[in-house]
Scaffold this motif. Structure first.
Motif, mmCIF file in Angstrom:
data_model
loop_
_atom_site.group_PDB
_atom_site.id
_atom_site.type_symbol
_atom_site.label_atom_id
_atom_site.label_comp_id
_atom_site.label_asym_id
_atom_site.label_seq_id
_atom_site.Cartn_x
_atom_site.Cartn_y
_atom_site.Cartn_z
ATOM 1 N N ASN A 417 15.067 -15.538 -0.733
ATOM 2 C CA ASN A 417 14.829 -16.166 -2.031
ATOM 3 C C ASN A 417 13.980 -15.293 -2.949
ATOM 4 O OD1 ASN A 417 15.428 -18.583 -3.553
ATOM 5 N ND2 ASN A 417 13.238 -19.025 -3.482
ATOM 6 N N ALA A 418 13.203 -14.376 -2.364
ATOM 7 C CA ALA A 418 12.457 -13.431 -3.191
ATOM 8 C C ALA A 418 13.416 -12.550 -3.991
ATOM 9 C CB ALA A 418 11.547 -12.574 -2.310
ATOM 10 N N PHE A 419 14.531 -12.164 -3.364
ATOM 11 C CA PHE A 419 15.555 -11.406 -4.098
ATOM 12 C C PHE A 419 16.194 -12.280 -5.179
ATOM 13 C CE2 PHE A 419 15.385 -8.542 -0.452
ATOM 14 C CZ PHE A 419 15.523 -7.313 -1.069
ATOM 15 N N ARG A 420 16.410 -13.551 -4.850
ATOM 16 C CA ARG A 420 16.965 -14.465 -5.859
ATOM 17 C C ARG A 420 16.079 -14.484 -7.100
ATOM 18 N NH1 ARG A 420 15.073 -19.134 -8.401
ATOM 19 N NH2 ARG A 420 14.206 -19.841 -6.411
ATOM 20 N N GLY A 421 14.765 -14.519 -6.920
ATOM 21 C CA GLY A 421 13.855 -14.519 -8.059
ATOM 22 C C GLY A 421 13.970 -13.257 -8.889
ATOM 23 N N ILE A 422 14.141 -12.106 -8.217
ATOM 24 C CA ILE A 422 14.277 -10.838 -8.940
ATOM 25 C C ILE A 422 15.568 -10.827 -9.755
ATOM 26 C CG2 ILE A 422 14.543 -8.341 -8.674
ATOM 27 C CD1 ILE A 422 12.794 -8.632 -6.097
ATOM 28 N N PHE A 423 16.660 -11.290 -9.164
ATOM 29 C CA PHE A 423 17.915 -11.363 -9.919
ATOM 30 C C PHE A 423 17.790 -12.346 -11.086
ATOM 31 C CE2 PHE A 423 19.934 -9.520 -6.060
ATOM 32 C CZ PHE A 423 20.599 -8.473 -6.679
ATOM 33 N N PHE A 424 17.032 -13.415 -10.896
ATOM 34 C CA PHE A 424 16.806 -14.371 -11.979
ATOM 35 C C PHE A 424 16.099 -13.706 -13.160
ATOM 36 C CE2 PHE A 424 16.984 -19.198 -11.285
ATOM 37 C CZ PHE A 424 18.195 -19.109 -10.637
ATOM 38 N N VAL A 425 15.010 -12.999 -12.885
ATOM 39 C CA VAL A 425 14.238 -12.436 -13.984
ATOM 40 C C VAL A 425 15.049 -11.365 -14.714
ATOM 41 C CG1 VAL A 425 12.976 -10.579 -12.765
ATOM 42 C CG2 VAL A 425 11.884 -11.805 -14.664
ATOM 43 N N MET A 426 15.888 -10.606 -13.978
ATOM 44 C CA MET A 426 16.764 -9.638 -14.643
ATOM 45 C C MET A 426 17.831 -10.344 -15.477
ATOM 46 S SD MET A 426 17.224 -6.426 -11.989
ATOM 47 C CE MET A 426 18.151 -7.337 -10.762
ATOM 48 N N THR A 427 18.255 -11.527 -15.040
ATOM 49 C CA THR A 427 19.207 -12.311 -15.832
ATOM 50 C C THR A 427 18.593 -12.705 -17.163
ATOM 51 O OG1 THR A 427 20.279 -13.192 -13.851
ATOM 52 C CG2 THR A 427 20.570 -14.426 -15.892
ATOM 53 N N PHE A 428 17.372 -13.215 -17.144
ATOM 54 C CA PHE A 428 16.690 -13.602 -18.380
ATOM 55 C C PHE A 428 16.586 -12.421 -19.335
ATOM 56 C CE2 PHE A 428 15.387 -17.349 -16.106
ATOM 57 C CZ PHE A 428 15.049 -18.279 -17.074
ATOM 58 N N PHE A 429 16.135 -11.292 -18.801
ATOM 59 C CA PHE A 429 15.939 -10.121 -19.655
ATOM 60 C C PHE A 429 17.253 -9.664 -20.278
ATOM 61 C CE2 PHE A 429 15.903 -5.404 -19.929
ATOM 62 C CZ PHE A 429 15.049 -5.297 -21.025
ATOM 63 N N THR A 430 18.311 -9.565 -19.469
ATOM 64 C CA THR A 430 19.577 -9.039 -19.987
ATOM 65 C C THR A 430 20.286 -10.035 -20.907
ATOM 66 O OG1 THR A 430 20.623 -9.663 -17.881
ATOM 67 C CG2 THR A 430 19.932 -7.376 -18.130
ATOM 68 N N ILE A 431 20.090 -11.324 -20.709
ATOM 69 C CA ILE A 431 20.607 -12.300 -21.678
ATOM 70 C C ILE A 431 19.979 -12.027 -23.039
ATOM 71 C CG2 ILE A 431 20.470 -14.725 -22.402
ATOM 72 C CD1 ILE A 431 20.954 -15.541 -19.535
ATOM 73 N N GLY A 432 18.679 -11.768 -23.051
ATOM 74 C CA GLY A 432 18.007 -11.449 -24.311
ATOM 75 C C GLY A 432 18.549 -10.193 -24.960
ATOM 76 N N VAL A 433 18.757 -9.142 -24.145
ATOM 77 C CA VAL A 433 19.259 -7.870 -24.686
ATOM 78 C C VAL A 433 20.643 -8.056 -25.306
ATOM 79 C CG1 VAL A 433 19.966 -5.518 -24.100
ATOM 80 C CG2 VAL A 433 17.901 -6.480 -23.076
ATOM 81 N N MET A 434 21.480 -8.905 -24.708
ATOM 82 C CA MET A 434 22.838 -9.120 -25.225
ATOM 83 C C MET A 434 22.869 -9.929 -26.517
ATOM 84 S SD MET A 434 25.196 -9.925 -21.881
ATOM 85 C CE MET A 434 26.617 -10.243 -22.927
ATOM 86 N N SER A 435 21.774 -10.600 -26.831
ATOM 87 C CA SER A 435 21.765 -11.542 -27.955
ATOM 88 C C SER A 435 21.415 -10.835 -29.257
ATOM 89 C CB SER A 435 20.772 -12.676 -27.672
ATOM 90 O OG SER A 435 21.079 -13.302 -26.451
ATOM 91 N N ASN A 436 22.385 -10.110 -29.781
ATOM 92 C CA ASN A 436 22.185 -9.371 -31.033
ATOM 93 C C ASN A 436 22.621 -10.244 -32.204
ATOM 94 O OD1 ASN A 436 22.416 -7.595 -33.267
ATOM 95 N ND2 ASN A 436 22.646 -5.852 -31.886
ATOM 96 N N PHE A 437 21.658 -10.898 -32.838
ATOM 97 C CA PHE A 437 21.963 -11.832 -33.926
ATOM 98 C C PHE A 437 22.565 -11.111 -35.138
ATOM 99 C CE2 PHE A 437 18.359 -13.718 -31.587
ATOM 100 C CZ PHE A 437 18.957 -14.898 -31.192
ATOM 101 N N ARG A 438 22.105 -9.887 -35.402
ATOM 102 C CA ARG A 438 22.604 -9.139 -36.554
ATOM 103 C C ARG A 438 24.094 -8.833 -36.402
ATOM 104 N NH1 ARG A 438 20.084 -4.906 -35.651
ATOM 105 N NH2 ARG A 438 18.101 -5.509 -36.593
ATOM 106 N N LYS A 439 24.493 -8.465 -35.199
ATOM 107 C CA LYS A 439 25.897 -8.128 -34.961
ATOM 108 C C LYS A 439 26.799 -9.330 -35.185
ATOM 109 C CE LYS A 439 28.984 -6.207 -31.434
ATOM 110 N NZ LYS A 439 29.072 -5.702 -30.032
ATOM 111 N N LEU A 440 26.369 -10.481 -34.731
ATOM 112 C CA LEU A 440 27.175 -11.688 -34.935
ATOM 113 C C LEU A 440 27.315 -12.011 -36.409
ATOM 114 C CD1 LEU A 440 25.916 -14.044 -32.095
ATOM 115 C CD2 LEU A 440 28.106 -12.895 -32.248
ATOM 116 N N ARG A 441 26.232 -11.833 -37.155
ATOM 117 C CA ARG A 441 26.292 -12.115 -38.583
ATOM 118 C C ARG A 441 27.246 -11.147 -39.280
ATOM 119 N NH1 ARG A 441 21.312 -11.730 -39.400
ATOM 120 N NH2 ARG A 441 21.227 -9.654 -40.325
ATOM 121 N N GLU A 442 27.209 -9.893 -38.868
ATOM 122 C CA GLU A 442 28.091 -8.892 -39.470
ATOM 123 C C GLU A 442 29.561 -9.171 -39.167
ATOM 124 O OE1 GLU A 442 26.618 -5.280 -37.880
ATOM 125 O OE2 GLU A 442 24.913 -5.144 -39.264
ATOM 126 N N GLU A 443 29.840 -9.774 -38.011
ATOM 127 C CA GLU A 443 31.219 -10.063 -37.632
ATOM 128 C C GLU A 443 31.766 -11.297 -38.345
ATOM 129 O OE1 GLU A 443 31.007 -10.280 -33.407
ATOM 130 O OE2 GLU A 443 31.209 -8.105 -33.135
#
Length: 481
Positions: A417-443
């Protein structure tokens, strides 16, 4: 769902990497502590004491040594997986290094006592006068915010690490590992776990028969979208976000741009839900914890955001309950979210086949173009097989275990479960990185966003809350011993 020329995709890689962690953890049952070197993060006021190996057997490594060992092991495993996906291995390894490093720094920051401490006793223990009471899983929120900053204000950095920005891969791997942890939890209260699974079946009716039809109607009648746009939009909003939108787009032979645009919207709105709903659940549903867990599974789209929301909701509600002198067992609220979400996911393939049949026989009839029964398997989320396997293996072992074996099994799943926590925190971070609001507005997807906004906050969230109350009200997690 991304598939390499070799036939591999993120789903299958999540299964095998998750099962590898699971199998290594089970080594403890044979007397071999093969995962005890994995790093864990505790609440701290002195940062030098924040990290430690999961097992005292590896105490000689120290916290920093455990962190390095964990990084090396994950980088090797994930980079091998990236090669099966046909990715640029060097770019992935470099990007993954950044993802891991930033994510873990965020977890450490979120574990600082003023953010994480939950009880008056712990306030006294750490010698502090106040705390936000987020538990150390508040690091997930820190990781999300860091990702949003990079995704929206540092596009060059986001592009540089983009090969490793794969939240769905990380969360699916975490879910496979989570199955084992929930298996040992369920074994201790089998009747409650069985009840939760039957209640979770309600999610199927709610998501597929109620949500989908209403969202499709709104998109078609109120916003005048074509069927090609309305169907993936309805699936993305009502069922399982990115996976459902892509599966539906493929089933109805939509142009590639359609599911891509819908999937982008799903990620953006999932971030909004992830930030808002867990805190709303803590404020209004702290005394109905299972309702809160089910609500996250029914209301939050994408596996990553839903399970992440379930994790944050559990941490917040357990912290609030603990401050009131009620100590619930960990895992049950998150387990409820996972159960509901997985029941929804299971039927993505079936729903895609149903839509393919309707489109090829009634709406867009082409000679020789028929829905194939094989699409059910093709669209089925394979990571669920890994989750079911780890859950079933641990449950059966726990139910038949002797008194001396049960603690070993619990410790083994704790290390996994310690590995599960690490994968969780990387999920949070990468969800944020993917969320480019400017790009969506431009599209220029304002009209799509309007459908999503109206459907999600005007209907989906509230119906999900009502269904959660109907099936989970009054059900409480067991108290911790």
């Amino acid at each position: 769902m991304e598939r390499a020329a070799s036939g591999w995709n993120e789903d299958w890689l999540a299964v095998w990497i998750g099962l590898l962690v699971f199998a290594l953890a089970l080594g403890m049952l044979a007397g071999a502590d093969t995962l005890g070197w994995v790093v864990t993060t505790g609440v701290w006021t002195d940062v030098t004491k924040a990290l430690a190996p999961a097992s005292k057997v590896y105490a000689g490594l120290g916290g920093l040594g455990a962190l390095v060992a964990t990084y090396v092991a994950l980088t090797v495993a994930m980079t091998i997986g990236a090669s099966f996906l046909g990715l640029d291995v060097k770019r992935f390894a470099l990007g993954f290094t950044a993802v891991f490093a930033i994510s873990y720094l965020c977890w450490i920051a979120g574990s600082q006592a003023n953010l994480a401490v939950t009880t008056p006793a712990d306030l006294q223990k750490f010698g502090i006068g106040w705390s936000l009471k987020l538990t150390n899983e508040g690091g997930y929120i820190v990781a999300l915010l860091a990702g949003l900053v990079i995704g929206n204000f540092m596009p060059g950095v986001a592009a540089w690490m983009s090969e490793a920005v794969r939240p769905e891969w990380y969360i699916k791997t975490a879910i496979v590992i989570l199955g084992g942890f929930l298996g040992i939890t369920a074994a201790e209260k089998l009747s409650l776990a069985t009840s939760l699974m039957f209640r979770g079946l309600a999610a199927i009716v709610e998501a597929y028969l109620i949500y989908w039809a209403v969202v499709y109607y709104i998109a078609r009648k109120w916003f005048r979208f074509s069927r090609e746009w309305a169907a993936p939009l309805a699936s993305g909003i009502s069922i399982c976000g990115v996976s459902a939108a892509i599966a539906t787009g493929g089933a109805i032979r939509a142009r590639p741009v359609v599911p891509v645009m819908v999937a982008s919207l799903v990620v953006i709105f999932a971030v909004v839900e992830l930030v808002v709903l867990p805190f709303a659940a803590q404020a209004f549903l702290a005394h109905e914890p299972m309702v809160a867990g089910a609500w996250m599974g029914l209301a939050v789209k994408t596996d990553g955001a839903a399970l992440a929301s379930g994790g944050i909701t559990e941490a917040l509600i357990l912290a609030k309950a603990s401050a009131e002198g009620i100590n619930y067992q960990k895992g049950w609220i998150l387990g409820t979210t996972a159960t509901v979400k997985i029941f929804i996911d299971i039927f993505i393939g079936i729903w895609a086949f149903v839509l393919a049949y309707i489109w090829t026989t009634r709406i867009n009839v082409r000679e020789g173009d028929k829905a194939r029964a094989g699409e059910i398997w093709e669209r089925f989320p394979k990571f669920i097989l890994g989750y079911v396997l780890t859950f079933a293996v641990v449950l059966s072992l726990a139910l038949g275990a002797s008194a001396d074996l049960t603690p070993k099994l619990r410790a083994a799943m704790g290390e996994a479960n310690a590995f599960r926590g690490i994968f969780f925190v990387m999920t949070f971070f990468t969800i944020g990185v993917m969320s480019n609001f400017r790009k969506l507005r431009e599209e220029g997807i304002g009209r799509l966003a309007a459908v999503y906004l109206l459907s999600l906050f005007g209907f989906v969230i509230w119906v999900g809350l009502a269904i959660s109350f109907i099936f989970f009200a009054g059900v409480k997690p067991p108290l911790a011993s």
